[in-house]
Design an enzyme around this catalytic site. Structure first.
Site, PDB file in Angstrom:
ATOM      1  N   ARG A 134      26.131  14.740  47.467  1.00 40.29           N
ATOM      2  CA  ARG A 134      26.379  15.307  46.150  1.00 40.29           C
ATOM      3  C   ARG A 134      27.167  14.340  45.262  1.00 40.29           C
ATOM      4  O   ARG A 134      26.992  14.303  44.058  1.00 40.29           O
ATOM      5  CB  ARG A 134      27.148  16.624  46.296  1.00 40.29           C
ATOM      6  N   TYR A 135      28.066  13.608  45.872  1.00 40.32           N
ATOM      7  CA  TYR A 135      28.925  12.696  45.114  1.00 40.32           C
ATOM      8  C   TYR A 135      28.410  11.265  45.301  1.00 40.32           C
ATOM      9  O   TYR A 135      27.757  10.962  46.294  1.00 40.32           O
ATOM     10  CB  TYR A 135      30.367  12.802  45.632  1.00 40.32           C
ATOM     11  N   ARG A 138      30.020   9.320  48.748  1.00 46.86           N
ATOM     12  CA  ARG A 138      30.321   9.943  50.036  1.00 46.86           C
ATOM     13  C   ARG A 138      29.339  11.057  50.350  1.00 46.86           C
ATOM     14  O   ARG A 138      28.789  11.682  49.445  1.00 46.86           O
ATOM     15  CB  ARG A 138      31.756  10.479  50.070  1.00 46.86           C
ATOM     16  N   CYS A 147      31.081  26.431  66.639  1.00 42.20           N
ATOM     17  CA  CYS A 147      32.512  26.319  66.384  1.00 42.20           C
ATOM     18  C   CYS A 147      33.245  26.948  67.552  1.00 42.20           C
ATOM     19  O   CYS A 147      32.667  27.749  68.290  1.00 42.20           O
ATOM     20  CB  CYS A 147      32.885  27.074  65.115  1.00 42.20           C
ATOM     21  N   CYS A 151      34.801  31.936  61.896  1.00 39.99           N
ATOM     22  CA  CYS A 151      35.630  32.532  60.850  1.00 39.99           C
ATOM     23  C   CYS A 151      34.750  33.463  60.022  1.00 39.99           C
ATOM     24  O   CYS A 151      33.627  33.091  59.650  1.00 39.99           O
ATOM     25  CB  CYS A 151      36.216  31.438  59.977  1.00 39.99           C
ATOM     26  N   CYS A 154      33.212  32.162  56.614  1.00 39.88           N
ATOM     27  CA  CYS A 154      32.689  30.790  56.597  1.00 39.88           C
ATOM     28  C   CYS A 154      31.573  30.589  55.581  1.00 39.88           C
ATOM     29  O   CYS A 154      30.625  31.356  55.506  1.00 39.88           O
ATOM     30  CB  CYS A 154      32.177  30.411  57.979  1.00 39.88           C
ATOM     31  N   ARG A 156      29.445  28.284  55.703  1.00 41.61           N
ATOM     32  CA  ARG A 156      28.211  27.868  56.376  1.00 41.61           C
ATOM     33  C   ARG A 156      27.776  28.876  57.425  1.00 41.61           C
ATOM     34  O   ARG A 156      27.228  28.517  58.458  1.00 41.61           O
ATOM     35  CB  ARG A 156      28.386  26.484  56.999  1.00 41.61           C
ATOM     36  N   ASP A 313      34.203  31.068  48.766  1.00 37.62           N
ATOM     37  CA  ASP A 313      32.856  31.009  48.179  1.00 37.62           C
ATOM     38  C   ASP A 313      32.140  32.361  48.284  1.00 37.62           C
ATOM     39  O   ASP A 313      32.392  33.133  49.209  1.00 37.62           O
ATOM     40  CB  ASP A 313      32.026  29.947  48.916  1.00 37.62           C
ATOM     41  N   ASP A 350      34.354  25.601  44.183  1.00 38.89           N
ATOM     42  CA  ASP A 350      33.086  24.906  44.309  1.00 38.89           C
ATOM     43  C   ASP A 350      32.123  25.458  43.276  1.00 38.89           C
ATOM     44  O   ASP A 350      31.906  26.679  43.212  1.00 38.89           O
ATOM     45  CB  ASP A 350      32.529  25.082  45.733  1.00 38.89           C
ATOM     46  N   LYS A 357      33.287  20.297  43.914  1.00 36.58           N
ATOM     47  CA  LYS A 357      34.635  20.864  43.829  1.00 36.58           C
ATOM     48  C   LYS A 357      35.197  20.666  42.425  1.00 36.58           C
ATOM     49  O   LYS A 357      35.239  19.551  41.932  1.00 36.58           O
ATOM     50  CB  LYS A 357      35.539  20.172  44.836  1.00 36.58           C
TER      51      LYS A 357
HETATM   52  C1  LIG Z   1      33.832  18.451  49.966  1.00 41.70           C
HETATM   53  C2  LIG Z   1      32.701  17.561  50.016  1.00 41.70           C
HETATM   54  C3  LIG Z   1      32.880  16.177  50.084  1.00 41.70           C
HETATM   55  C4  LIG Z   1      34.242  15.536  50.105  1.00 41.70           C
HETATM   56  O1  LIG Z   1      34.893  15.733  48.880  1.00 41.70           O
HETATM   57  P1  LIG Z   1      36.357  15.126  48.603  1.00 41.70           P
HETATM   58  O2  LIG Z   1      36.745  15.729  47.310  1.00 41.70           O
HETATM   59  O3  LIG Z   1      36.202  13.641  48.555  1.00 41.70           O
HETATM   60  O4  LIG Z   1      37.224  15.556  49.742  1.00 41.70           O
HETATM   61  C5  LIG Z   1      31.768  15.383  50.107  1.00 41.70           C
HETATM   62  N1  LIG Z   1      30.524  15.910  50.048  1.00 41.70           N
HETATM   63  C6  LIG Z   1      30.324  17.241  49.974  1.00 41.70           C
HETATM   64  C7  LIG Z   1      28.930  17.756  49.894  1.00 41.70           C
HETATM   65  C8  LIG Z   1      31.401  18.103  49.957  1.00 41.70           C
HETATM   66  O5  LIG Z   1      31.194  19.433  49.904  1.00 41.70           O
HETATM   67  S1  SF4 Z   2      35.212  27.820  58.689  1.00 42.04           S
HETATM   68 FE1  SF4 Z   2      33.085  27.931  59.433  1.00 42.04          FE
HETATM   69  S2  SF4 Z   2      32.635  25.878  60.141  1.00 42.04           S
HETATM   70 FE2  SF4 Z   2      34.859  26.033  60.009  1.00 42.04          FE
HETATM   71  S3  SF4 Z   2      35.530  26.663  62.049  1.00 42.04           S
HETATM   72 FE3  SF4 Z   2      35.292  28.509  60.830  1.00 42.04          FE
HETATM   73  S4  SF4 Z   2      33.212  29.198  61.265  1.00 42.04           S
HETATM   74 FE4  SF4 Z   2      33.328  27.073  61.908  1.00 42.04          FE
END
Ligand SMILES: *Cc1c(COP(=O)(O)O)cnc(C)c1O
Ligand code: SF4
Length: 480
Positions: A134-135, A138, A147, A151, A154, A156, A313, A350, A357
């Protein structure tokens, strides 16, 4: 927004000197038969995770009335609670924050059809499965669908029903990074990457480390919180071969800052791994200033720096954990100025569907008039200050001007900064400043032996002069 009265900071939660009584009594209460060897062995902890409603209700009989609802929820999203984490649950508190983290409860069922599977559009920005790019510089790399703990909030949740990420998929993720020179930072996440075996994790890290343009590797993990025994010497010895490596942990509540968690963080820190914490703002768990102050100050004692506070989220089944944005602002307001600046995370939301973010801050700049060069600021106590920007009418040229000899006052030997004697005089570090400047009664410096005083110089001139004094014989000697 109303100013938040500075609340007393609750006593330390995590310190090796004050073992958490709750954790100990929890172990005795829930798992009286566990031996020390078992309890401290992460494999035992992992194997003995509470994954069914029957097991949970046996340990926490008060949950019997919601058992049917829980069974329904578990058809949708699995549960896993390591004994260590379960032992932190207070059986007498129906609103226990640890319980709410880990156990499916009524709210999750009530909101089971509200929210999205992939609220951050991670799959939309995915050039190969498992990578979100996305960025610019990175990527996020999801190497595990499991996991230690699941949680309830979560983001995801969607991937947690799936099988292990196949090795060929991981290889394709690594290949993507290898052929994308813009990527200099990878966030290895999941699921929880530390649920992978050490060997498998090492094979991934070594492949990543072999990519020349990849500068840093980050691991995002909740294991130091939910299964701190996993952070053993073997794991840490492996991780530290892949520096520069950073670890982001995920503590949400001060009750999670146990001696075991502190020890896990300590082992990582001692291996040279900087630790940052990402919390999620959760209604009924940590959505108040006192809890957050205890969390961030407790983290600092563990040498973990609060990094992000995430707005929860809008993921399906987590609606009951979401707070208004005002709550996040109130918390940041209650931290800034009240606790160490180092302890204050950036509150981020987000952007829905893949906006990334977005930082959100209380407003400290009340008014800004760029034309009039004025700003109105307020501080953490809500005191208001008028601030003036530099006035362009006053000349301050950036050019280097020749030193004005009359304003450079040499020492009494008539020698300048470059004189070798200068150093012999005890200013051996070559610093142009005198060791002890003598001052007259009227406040003017006394010009004399080993006094090297600058008056009315521009910053550039002072820097030049200081530089000259360190350069030696070929430096220009100021005229007397
Ligand atoms: C959070 C995230 C990052 C890292 O973001 P930082 O602001 O550099 O910590 C990189 N890629 C994705 C898709 C993210 O959700
Ligand atoms: S927040 Fe989601 S990915 Fe992270 S430890 Fe909990 S369940 Fe696993």
């Amino acid at each position: 927004m109303q100013p938040t009265a500075p609340a007393a900071i609750p006593p330390a939660v995590a310190s090796k000197r004050s073992p958490s009584p709750l954790s100990k009594s929890g172990r005795e209460r829930y798992f009286p038969d566990a031996t020390d060897a078992q309890w401290n062995d992460w494999r035992w902890q992992f194997r003995n995770r509470v994954t069914t409603v029957d097991e949970l209700v046996k340990l926490l009989p008060k949950l019997a009335p919601v058992a049917d609802v829980q069974r329904e929820i578990l058809r949708d999203f699995r549960m896993g609670i390591p004994p260590y984490y379960l032992a932190l649950i207070d059986p007498d508190d129906p609103e226990d924050p640890i319980l709410k983290h880990a156990a499916p409860l009524q709210g999750e069922y009530a909101f089971r059809d509200v929210g999205e599977e992939d609220p951050l559009g991670e799959e939309q920005y995915s050039p190969v499965p498992g990578i979100t790019h996305r960025y610019p510089d990175r990527v996020l790399m999801v190497i595990s669908n499991s996991c230690a703990i699941y949680c309830r909030y979560c983001t995801r949740k969607r991937i947690m029903y799936e099988d292990a990420v196949p090795d060929v998929e991981i290889d394709r993720m690594v290949e993507y990074i290898a052929r994308t020179p813009a990527v200099r930072d990878v966030v290895v996440s999941g699921g929880d990457p530390l649920t992978c075996g050490t060997k498998k994790l090492e094979s991934i890290l070594s492949k990543l480390r072999a990519i020349p343009h990849l500068e840093i590797i980050r691991i995002g993990t909740r294991v130091p919180v939910s299964l701190p025994q996993r952070v053993d010497d073997e794991l840490v010895a492996m991780l530290q071969k892949y520096h520069p490596l950073w670890v982001n942990v995920h503590f949400n509540h001060p009750r999670e800052l146990t001696p075991e968690a502190a020890a896990a963080c300590d082992r990582l820190s001692r291996a040279g791994i900087p630790l940052n914490n990402q919390s999620v703002l959760l209604k009924g768990i940590n959505d108040d200033v006192a809890t957050m102050r205890a969390l961030v100050t407790g983290l600092m004692k563990m040498r973990v720096r609060p990094y992000y506070l995430y707005q929860c989220d809008p993921v399906r089944g987590a609606e009951h954990f979401r707070t208004p944005i005002a709550k996040g602002l109130e918390i940041i307001e209650g931290l800034r100025g009240h606790v160490s600046g180092l302890a204050i995370p950036t509150y981020v939301i987000d952007g829905p569907g893949g906006g990334g973010k977005i930082p959100v801050q209380p407003q400290y700049l009340l008014h800004y008039d760029a034309a009039r060069k004025k700003a109105l600021l307020r501080n953490f106590q809500h005191r208001v200050f008028e601030y003036s920007e530099p006035d362009a009418a006053q000349p301050h040229s950036g050019e280097l001007r020749p030193a004005r000899p009359s304003q450079v006052v040499p020492n009494a030997n008539g020698a300048g900064a470059a004189d070798g004697k200068k150093r012999a005089n005890g200013n051996g570090n070559g610093n142009a400043a005198p060791k002890k400047a003598r001052v007259r009664a009227d406040g003017q410096p006394v010009v004399g032996k080993s006094s090297w005083v600058h008056r009315g110089h521009s910053r550039e001139e002072r820097l030049r002069s200081a530089e000259a004094s360190t350069r030696g014989a070929d430096a220009p000697t100021p005229a007397t």
